[in-house]
Scaffold this motif. Structure first.
Motif, mmCIF file in Angstrom:
data_model
loop_
_atom_site.group_PDB
_atom_site.id
_atom_site.type_symbol
_atom_site.label_atom_id
_atom_site.label_comp_id
_atom_site.label_asym_id
_atom_site.label_seq_id
_atom_site.Cartn_x
_atom_site.Cartn_y
_atom_site.Cartn_z
ATOM 1 N N PHE A 339 0.828 -1.394 -0.041
ATOM 2 C CA PHE A 339 -0.114 -0.076 0.117
ATOM 3 C C PHE A 339 0.909 1.320 0.037
ATOM 4 O O PHE A 339 0.492 2.185 -0.786
ATOM 5 C CB PHE A 339 -0.935 0.011 1.162
ATOM 6 N N LYS A 340 1.812 1.159 0.897
ATOM 7 C CA LYS A 340 2.968 2.523 1.053
ATOM 8 C C LYS A 340 3.662 2.601 -0.563
ATOM 9 O O LYS A 340 3.578 3.734 -0.924
ATOM 10 C CB LYS A 340 3.796 2.051 1.934
ATOM 11 N N ALA A 341 3.895 1.819 -0.935
ATOM 12 C CA ALA A 341 4.475 1.536 -2.358
ATOM 13 C C ALA A 341 3.583 2.076 -3.639
ATOM 14 O O ALA A 341 3.981 2.708 -4.391
ATOM 15 C CB ALA A 341 5.106 0.374 -2.812
ATOM 16 N N LEU A 342 2.343 1.551 -3.499
ATOM 17 C CA LEU A 342 1.439 2.091 -4.614
ATOM 18 C C LEU A 342 1.074 3.721 -3.955
ATOM 19 O O LEU A 342 0.888 4.505 -5.275
ATOM 20 C CB LEU A 342 0.140 1.324 -4.185
ATOM 21 N N LYS A 343 1.175 4.009 -3.131
ATOM 22 C CA LYS A 343 0.609 5.518 -2.838
ATOM 23 C C LYS A 343 2.116 6.469 -3.430
ATOM 24 O O LYS A 343 1.810 7.526 -4.045
ATOM 25 C CB LYS A 343 0.934 5.904 -1.226
ATOM 26 N N VAL A 344 3.317 5.914 -3.246
ATOM 27 C CA VAL A 344 4.361 6.545 -3.940
ATOM 28 C C VAL A 344 4.425 6.610 -5.502
ATOM 29 O O VAL A 344 4.623 7.373 -6.150
ATOM 30 C CB VAL A 344 5.934 6.035 -3.294
ATOM 31 N N SER A 345 3.951 5.379 -5.921
ATOM 32 C CA SER A 345 3.994 5.192 -7.541
ATOM 33 C C SER A 345 2.957 5.975 -8.080
ATOM 34 O O SER A 345 3.125 6.970 -9.046
ATOM 35 C CB SER A 345 3.554 3.671 -7.727
ATOM 36 N N ALA A 346 1.647 6.302 -7.250
ATOM 37 C CA ALA A 346 0.762 7.258 -7.543
ATOM 38 C C ALA A 346 1.094 8.763 -7.725
ATOM 39 O O ALA A 346 0.731 9.576 -8.466
ATOM 40 C CB ALA A 346 -0.556 6.768 -6.916
ATOM 41 N N ALA A 347 1.817 8.950 -6.614
ATOM 42 C CA ALA A 347 2.252 10.377 -6.531
ATOM 43 C C ALA A 347 3.187 10.837 -7.497
ATOM 44 O O ALA A 347 3.305 11.899 -7.823
ATOM 45 C CB ALA A 347 2.798 10.388 -4.986
ATOM 46 N N SER A 348 4.147 9.751 -7.763
ATOM 47 C CA SER A 348 5.089 10.129 -8.859
ATOM 48 C C SER A 348 4.567 10.101 -10.408
ATOM 49 O O SER A 348 5.680 10.004 -11.078
ATOM 50 C CB SER A 348 6.366 9.535 -8.460
ATOM 51 N N ALA A 349 3.232 9.713 -10.533
ATOM 52 C CA ALA A 349 3.140 9.079 -11.843
ATOM 53 C C ALA A 349 3.427 10.254 -13.050
ATOM 54 O O ALA A 349 3.999 10.076 -13.874
ATOM 55 C CB ALA A 349 1.717 8.801 -12.038
ATOM 56 N N LYS A 350 3.042 11.448 -12.541
ATOM 57 C CA LYS A 350 3.416 12.682 -13.452
ATOM 58 C C LYS A 350 4.632 13.256 -13.276
ATOM 59 O O LYS A 350 5.248 13.491 -14.534
ATOM 60 C CB LYS A 350 2.237 13.642 -13.256
ATOM 61 N N SER A 351 5.184 13.397 -12.392
ATOM 62 C CA SER A 351 6.508 14.121 -11.992
ATOM 63 C C SER A 351 7.558 13.293 -12.300
ATOM 64 O O SER A 351 8.888 13.523 -13.067
ATOM 65 C CB SER A 351 6.622 14.624 -10.636
ATOM 66 N N ASP A 352 7.420 11.874 -12.121
ATOM 67 C CA ASP A 352 8.689 10.666 -12.329
ATOM 68 C C ASP A 352 8.094 9.718 -12.902
ATOM 69 O O ASP A 352 7.954 8.785 -12.101
ATOM 70 C CB ASP A 352 9.473 10.692 -11.204
ATOM 71 N N PRO A 353 7.669 9.436 -14.104
ATOM 72 C CA PRO A 353 7.092 8.103 -14.667
ATOM 73 C C PRO A 353 8.188 6.801 -14.325
ATOM 74 O O PRO A 353 7.566 5.821 -14.172
ATOM 75 C CB PRO A 353 6.968 8.290 -16.063
ATOM 76 N N ASP A 354 9.231 7.122 -14.184
ATOM 77 C CA ASP A 354 10.141 5.832 -14.276
ATOM 78 C C ASP A 354 10.077 5.380 -12.831
ATOM 79 O O ASP A 354 10.043 4.251 -12.448
ATOM 80 C CB ASP A 354 11.734 6.358 -14.313
ATOM 81 N N LEU A 355 10.065 6.326 -11.807
ATOM 82 C CA LEU A 355 9.770 5.905 -10.422
ATOM 83 C C LEU A 355 8.677 5.330 -10.218
ATOM 84 O O LEU A 355 8.330 4.371 -9.328
ATOM 85 C CB LEU A 355 9.971 7.252 -9.292
#
Length: 407
Positions: A339-355
């Motif tokens: 769940f924590k990883a998914l939150k980081v993934s969603a938060a970085s979708a636009k600013s850092d697609p690779d992350l």
């Protein structure tokens, strides 16, 4: 041991942990600069609690037909020792040493390279009907590797020791490759390595890893940026690939071993799993909280021709041994990190697609490992390693995009 006939099984995994990971863990423990946010440290507690619980509450194995080994306090202490080093230490080291995106990429790339070589060996073994490592154990004075077949074809195992273990590794490596391939410029290289993983999985003839690889593929598409459109494309790609395999010489062989789609080869395994679930569920309901450690005495109807009761379902295994308390600790450990990883993934979708894609890759592999646990058994170490990578990913993501995006 003097005065003891048995202490614990010392295999290559424990040797690696003792001589490589334990010194690293000790240095990390003494290093006050290595820290984690309080919510990430909760995962340490979940895993430690699960290790202690399963050390003292476990299914008592049979020493003879209908006679179970009686657990002693020293047995439990030995199990605590082994579980701590085989599960917690790898998770602890991986979650603390992968302190940058490059470190995580390097770790999953190293695993993928190793598995690509194993996949190539598996393809050779499947094509030539010859296990390259089959005589290795006998050369060391141990029992020779047993050739396993399905539908008349040899099941490849490379150096993994069993087709299921090979399939698990290749399925997870395939998930890592879905992320790594975006940094490979050569289209030929991308297609070639993808083919090695796919045909290596087919050569292992392990149906659980097949399903796990498909789940990883679809989950990676769904969890990444523009998930809906990518799921559609991924599904279309699977249909094209499936159609290509169906009209190839492999098509008939694969169709014969896939249950629920007309496959009849080894259908007894599928029926056995259904019987296992039905029989186990009644025992679980009678002892829901902490399981029934003498459950094997109540499962005589599941004894196979080899004389064993095969608990080929990881979740059933946990529920029988530790009940819903043990399963809750294990699931919370996995779900909280994912769940924590998914939150980081969603938060970085636009600013850092690779992350964002890196997080989707790790969580997709965890989903696939859970499916493989259901289909084929318990894969504790692999799951702990994957969760350790998600913990490291969350820590890296917080430093890159800020705590306020992921809180």
């Amino acid at each position: 041991m003097i005065g003891l006939s048995y202490l614990f099984d010392l295999d290559i995994n424990l040797l690696m942990v003792f001589f490589l990971l334990t010194p690293a863990a000790w240095r990390l423990w003494r290093n006050k600069n290595v820290s984690r946010a309080p919510d990430l440290k909760v995962l340490d507690i979940f895993l430690l609690a699960y290790c202690v619980l399963t050390a003292f509450l476990f299914l008592h194995p049979e020493v003879a037909r209908g006679i179970l080994m009686q657990a002693t306090f020293t047995d439990c202490l030995r199990r605590t020792f082994v579980l701590f080093f085989s599960l917690f230490i790898p998770y602890f080291v991986i979650s603390r040493t992968s302190t940058s995106r490059a470190a995580i990429q390097d770790m999953i790339a190293s695993f993928s390279i190793k598995c690509a070589l194993m996949g190539a060996v598996a393809i050779f073994e499947g094509a030539r009907h010859w296990l390259l490592y089959g005589e290795l154990l006998s050369r060391w004075g141990m029992t020779s590797t047993t050739y396993l077949s399905r539908g008349g074809d040899i099941r490849a195992m490379a150096s993994a020791g069993h087709p299921l273990s090979l399939g698990y590794s290749l399925a997870v490596a395939f998930g890592f490759w879905l992320y790594l391939q975006q940094n490979v410029q050569s289209k030929v290289s991308r297609l070639s390595i993808t083919g090695v993983f796919i045909f290596g999985l087919l050569a292992a003839y392990s149906r659980g890893p097949w399903v796990g690889a498909v789940v990883i593929f679809l989950a990676f598409a769904a969890l990444g940026p523009r998930g809906f459109s990518k799921v559609f494309k991924a599904t279309a790609g699977l249909l094209v690939l499936g159609s290509g395999v169906a009209i190839s010489p492999l098509g008939d062989k694969i169709a014969r071993v896939v249950p629920y789609f007309g496959g009849t080869v080894d259908i007894d395994n599928v029926v056995y799993r259904e019987r296992l679930l039905a029989t186990s569920w009644q025992i679980i309901m009678d002892h829901p909280w902490f399981g029934d450690q003498e459950a094997l005495l109540k499962m005589e109807e599941l004894r196979q021709g080899e004389g064993i009761i095969d608990l080929m379902n990881g979740f059933v295994n946990i529920l029988l041994a530790n009940g819903f308390v043990g399963l809750s600790l294990f699931v919370l450990f996995i779900v909280f990190g994912s769940f924590k990883a998914l939150k980081v993934s969603a938060a970085s979708a636009k600013s850092d697609p690779d992350l964002s894609k890196l997080g989707a890759c790790l969580v997709a592999c965890i989903f696939g490992s859970l499916v493989m646990m259901w289909a084929g058994g318990l894969i504790d170490m692999m799951t702990c390693v994957l969760v350790g990578l998600t913990v490291a990913y969350v820590d890296v993501g917080r430093r890159l995009i800020g705590d306020h995006f992921t809180s």
